[in-house]
Design a protein around this motif. Sequence first.
Motif, short mmCIF file in Angstrom:
data_model
loop_
_atom_site.label_atom_id
_atom_site.label_comp_id
_atom_site.label_asym_id
_atom_site.label_seq_id
_atom_site.Cartn_x
_atom_site.Cartn_y
_atom_site.Cartn_z
N GLU A 154 -3.22 -4.85 7.29
CA GLU A 154 -3.21 -4.44 5.89
C GLU A 154 -1.78 -4.18 5.45
O GLU A 154 -0.91 -3.89 6.28
CB GLU A 154 -4.05 -3.18 5.69
N TRP B 272 -3.73 -4.50 0.26
CA TRP B 272 -4.15 -5.86 0.60
C TRP B 272 -4.53 -5.92 2.08
O TRP B 272 -3.95 -5.21 2.90
CB TRP B 272 -3.01 -6.84 0.39
N GLU B 273 -5.45 -6.78 2.42
CA GLU B 273 -5.64 -7.18 3.82
C GLU B 273 -5.06 -8.57 3.93
O GLU B 273 -5.03 -9.33 2.96
CB GLU B 273 -7.09 -7.15 4.25
N PHE B 274 -4.51 -8.89 5.10
CA PHE B 274 -3.96 -10.23 5.26
C PHE B 274 -4.33 -10.80 6.60
O PHE B 274 -4.66 -10.08 7.54
CB PHE B 274 -2.43 -10.25 5.06
N TYR C 103 -3.58 -15.66 4.08
CA TYR C 103 -3.94 -15.18 2.76
C TYR C 103 -3.76 -13.67 2.68
O TYR C 103 -3.72 -12.99 3.70
CB TYR C 103 -5.39 -15.54 2.42
N TRP C 104 -3.65 -13.18 1.47
CA TRP C 104 -3.72 -11.76 1.14
C TRP C 104 -4.95 -11.61 0.26
O TRP C 104 -5.19 -12.44 -0.61
CB TRP C 104 -2.54 -11.30 0.31
N SER C 105 -5.72 -10.56 0.45
CA SER C 105 -6.87 -10.28 -0.42
C SER C 105 -6.99 -8.79 -0.67
O SER C 105 -6.85 -7.99 0.25
CB SER C 105 -8.16 -10.80 0.24
N ASP C 106 -7.22 -8.44 -1.93
CA ASP C 106 -7.46 -7.03 -2.27
C ASP C 106 -8.92 -6.81 -2.66
O ASP C 106 -9.27 -5.76 -3.18
CB ASP C 106 -6.51 -6.55 -3.37
N THR D 127 -7.31 -13.12 -4.34
CA THR D 127 -6.92 -13.69 -3.05
C THR D 127 -5.76 -14.64 -3.28
O THR D 127 -5.82 -15.49 -4.17
CB THR D 127 -8.09 -14.43 -2.38
#
Length: 54
Positions: free
Chosen positions: A5, A13-15, A24-27, A31
């Motif tokens: 994260e 974000w998690e990545f 990728y990064w996603s919150d 994404t």
Amino acid sequence: MIASELVEGGRQWEFQINGAAKGYWSDGNDTRYFGGMDAACDPLVLVPHIGMDP
């Protein structure tokens, strides 16, 4: 695969980055995908892809 994260721009974000230097990064709502052979991706690649050409 590397996963963790991070906080950027005040957003959590998690990545993930996979063995093909794509990630990728996603919150959870947004994404962002990264990777490929484009020069703009170079700062995101730890070990560059050497290709399969002789």
